[in-house]
Design an enzyme around this catalytic site. Structure first.
Site, PDB file in Angstrom:
ATOM      1  N   GLU A  91      -7.185  -3.506  26.157  1.00  0.00           N
ATOM      2  CA  GLU A  91      -8.628  -3.691  26.071  1.00  0.00           C
ATOM      3  C   GLU A  91      -8.987  -5.146  25.808  1.00  0.00           C
ATOM      4  O   GLU A  91      -8.312  -5.819  25.036  1.00  0.00           O
ATOM      5  CB  GLU A  91      -9.181  -2.891  24.896  1.00  0.00           C
ATOM      6  CG  GLU A  91      -9.096  -1.409  25.093  1.00  0.00           C
ATOM      7  CD  GLU A  91      -9.574  -0.662  23.857  1.00  0.00           C
ATOM      8  OE1 GLU A  91      -9.409   0.559  23.854  1.00  0.00           O
ATOM      9  OE2 GLU A  91     -10.099  -1.286  22.920  1.00  0.00           O
ATOM     10  N   CYS A 111       0.209  -1.302  18.949  1.00  0.00           N
ATOM     11  CA  CYS A 111       0.611  -2.107  17.792  1.00  0.00           C
ATOM     12  C   CYS A 111       1.489  -1.253  16.893  1.00  0.00           C
ATOM     13  O   CYS A 111       1.247  -0.050  16.770  1.00  0.00           O
ATOM     14  CB  CYS A 111      -0.626  -2.568  17.023  1.00  0.00           C
ATOM     15  SG  CYS A 111      -0.226  -3.700  15.678  1.00  0.00           S
ATOM     16  N   GLY A 162      -2.730  -5.260  18.696  1.00  0.00           N
ATOM     17  CA  GLY A 162      -1.522  -6.047  18.493  1.00  0.00           C
ATOM     18  C   GLY A 162      -1.616  -6.988  17.319  1.00  0.00           C
ATOM     19  O   GLY A 162      -2.706  -7.355  16.877  1.00  0.00           O
ATOM     20  N   GLU A 163      -0.453  -7.353  16.803  1.00  0.00           N
ATOM     21  CA  GLU A 163      -0.370  -8.373  15.746  1.00  0.00           C
ATOM     22  C   GLU A 163       0.060  -9.667  16.442  1.00  0.00           C
ATOM     23  O   GLU A 163       1.217  -9.808  16.853  1.00  0.00           O
ATOM     24  CB  GLU A 163       0.659  -7.929  14.687  1.00  0.00           C
ATOM     25  CG  GLU A 163       1.106  -9.019  13.734  1.00  0.00           C
ATOM     26  CD  GLU A 163      -0.014  -9.841  13.117  1.00  0.00           C
ATOM     27  OE1 GLU A 163      -0.820  -9.282  12.371  1.00  0.00           O
ATOM     28  OE2 GLU A 163      -0.086 -11.068  13.382  1.00  0.00           O
ATOM     29  N   LEU A 218      -7.091  -8.495   4.857  1.00  0.00           N
ATOM     30  CA  LEU A 218      -6.675  -8.264   3.479  1.00  0.00           C
ATOM     31  C   LEU A 218      -6.858  -6.789   3.127  1.00  0.00           C
ATOM     32  O   LEU A 218      -5.917  -6.099   2.768  1.00  0.00           O
ATOM     33  CB  LEU A 218      -7.508  -9.154   2.558  1.00  0.00           C
ATOM     34  CG  LEU A 218      -6.914  -9.473   1.205  1.00  0.00           C
ATOM     35  CD1 LEU A 218      -5.612 -10.254   1.355  1.00  0.00           C
ATOM     36  CD2 LEU A 218      -7.900 -10.286   0.381  1.00  0.00           C
ATOM     37  N   HIS A 219      -8.099  -6.343   3.178  1.00  0.00           N
ATOM     38  CA  HIS A 219      -8.468  -4.925   3.059  1.00  0.00           C
ATOM     39  C   HIS A 219      -8.203  -4.273   1.707  1.00  0.00           C
ATOM     40  O   HIS A 219      -8.591  -3.113   1.496  1.00  0.00           O
ATOM     41  CB  HIS A 219      -7.825  -4.069   4.167  1.00  0.00           C
ATOM     42  CG  HIS A 219      -8.073  -4.601   5.544  1.00  0.00           C
ATOM     43  ND1 HIS A 219      -9.296  -5.093   5.924  1.00  0.00           N
ATOM     44  CD2 HIS A 219      -7.268  -4.740   6.623  1.00  0.00           C
ATOM     45  CE1 HIS A 219      -9.223  -5.510   7.178  1.00  0.00           C
ATOM     46  NE2 HIS A 219      -8.008  -5.312   7.615  1.00  0.00           N
ATOM     47  N   CYS A 336     -10.995  -1.042  17.155  1.00  0.00           N
ATOM     48  CA  CYS A 336      -9.978  -1.567  18.050  1.00  0.00           C
ATOM     49  C   CYS A 336      -9.040  -0.480  18.553  1.00  0.00           C
ATOM     50  O   CYS A 336      -8.615   0.399  17.844  1.00  0.00           O
ATOM     51  CB  CYS A 336      -9.285  -2.753  17.378  1.00  0.00           C
ATOM     52  SG  CYS A 336      -7.644  -2.601  16.818  1.00  0.00           S
TER      53      CYS A 336
HETATM   54  S1  SF4 Z   1      -5.453  -3.590  12.537  1.00  0.00           S
HETATM   55 FE1  SF4 Z   1      -4.380  -5.031  13.852  1.00  0.00          FE
HETATM   56  S2  SF4 Z   1      -2.335  -5.219  12.884  1.00  0.00           S
HETATM   57 FE2  SF4 Z   1      -3.243  -3.351  12.034  1.00  0.00          FE
HETATM   58  S3  SF4 Z   1      -2.493  -1.692  13.361  1.00  0.00           S
HETATM   59 FE3  SF4 Z   1      -4.504  -2.386  14.182  1.00  0.00          FE
HETATM   60  S4  SF4 Z   1      -4.003  -3.882  15.757  1.00  0.00           S
HETATM   61 FE4  SF4 Z   1      -2.183  -3.620  14.454  1.00  0.00          FE
END
Ligand code: SF4
Length: 350
Positions: A91, A111, A162-163, A218-219, A336
């Site tokens: 996406e 991810c 993705g990271e 951070l969360h 996401c």
């Molecule tokens: S927030 Fe970012 S790092 Fe965490 S699982 Fe989703 S895509 Fe991966």
């Protein structure tokens, strides 16, 4: 047949060498690929016709195709599902903001960081995207904007699925390439990279000579809670992530943004606000609060407006620069990875 879409100028020069053409031809080809939306060599009308025919016989232009598109009701957000040659789909989101067109690119298909609130994590990771595939997302949207109303991409956030720091070389290559004048010529300050906190790579990025904005997910304000929300915290604990972000800010003189998803009853109370203030004390940083977009597959709820506001006010009253993310595109599944998940589910049902 060699695919030239996504190549840098020196790489294009190498590919064109057997055709014995002057060096400036490579720049012309690059401009056609990245700035003029050429789908075929036949369109490259400032190249000699004989050359166009030969290029067509020996090279290809592998633009990804759009396998899906969603537009928000207000018309400001567009989400594209782009499919690459091997059928991998990712996406890319375009947000038409008052200050310009911002895009959010993906760096991996899926991810495997496993964040509790994230739809991208549900199916794990298929593979890293190549530098060229990340670049293609920006170029395809830029083409779309140009055709729409002569617009262009103004800012890029590397925050899709993705990271990015787990795909470091391709992501860095993408940033450098998009910055080139023969691609989109985007200033480094117009990029923001968001990471879940891959500490060694945060130090590498600080030294990479690309002064982009860094955003850190951070969360949670302590390890116990962050372990529950973000499993990567067991490998790179909170205090190491914050130290790496502090180093990044000191070296690049750029304010780091901490992303903080507000989840009802989990991390949105006054005790957590208090811990957060203590953790970030004295840093060149700001906090971006993101009320969670409820994820259908997980039972995570959005806090009430009152709870969101009291968290925000607590931070502000203790001199933490704080913003609450404005909502865009909630009606098109903006959390996401959700469009990609629908696509995967449909594929699996076939
Ligand atoms: S927030 Fe970012 S790092 Fe965490 S699982 Fe989703 S895509 Fe991966």
């Amino acid at each position: 047949m060699a695919d030239i879409f996504g190549l840098s100028l020196p790489e294009l020069q190498d590919v064109l060498e057997p055709f014995q053409v002057p060096k400036y031809r490579a720049r012309q080809v690059a401009e056609w690929l990245y700035q003029r939306g050429a789908q075929s060599f036949g369109e490259m009308t400032n190249l000699p016709k004989t050359l166009r025919v030969r290029l067509n016989e020996e090279l290809s232009i592998g633009r990804p195709s759009a396998a899906g598109r969603l537009d928000s009701v207000d018309g400001r957000t567009t989400k594209l599902l782009l499919e690459f040659k091997d059928g991998t789909a990712v996406e890319t989101v375009l947000m038409r903001q008052p200050y310009g067109n911002s895009i959010c690119v993906s760096t991996q298909a899926g991810c495997n960081m496993g964040c509790a609130f994230c739809a991208s994590a549900l199916h794990g990771m298929t593979r890293n995207l190549t530098r060229n595939e990340i670049l293609a997302q920006a170029v395809v949207i830029n083409d779309m904007l140009r055709e729409e109303n002569g617009g262009k991409v103004d800012t890029v956030v590397i925050m899709g699925s993705g990271e990015p720091l787990m795909n470091y070389d391709n992501v860095l290559g993408f940033i450098r390439l998009l910055h080139e004048d023969y691609v989109l010529g985007l200033g480094y300050r117009n990029f923001t990279l968001s990471t879940s906190g891959i500490v060694p790579k945060m130090y590498d990025l600080a030294e990479a000579g690309v002064p982009i904005s860094l955003s850190v997910s951070l969360h949670a304000p302590n390890n116990e809670l962050r372990n529950r929300i973000m499993p990567i915290n067991r490998k790179f604990p909170l205090e190491d992530v914050v130290a790496a972000a502090r180093h990044y800010a000191e070296l690049t003189k750029r304010r780091v943004t901490y992303e903080y998803i507000l989840i009802d009853g989990l991390n949105d109370g006054e005790p957590q606000a208090k811990e957060l203030v203590k953790l970030l004390h004295g840093q060149l940083a700001s906090v971006n609060l993101i009320p969670i977009n409820p994820v259908r597959e997980r039972n995570l709820l959005r806090p009430s407006r009152v709870r969101i506001e009291s968290f925000e006010h607590y931070l502000a009253a203790h001199k933490v620069v704080v913003t609450v993310r404005r909502e865009m595109g909630a009606d098109i599944q903006a959390a996401c990875g959700q469009l990609r998940n629908r696509h995967l589910e449909q594929e699996m049902q076939k």
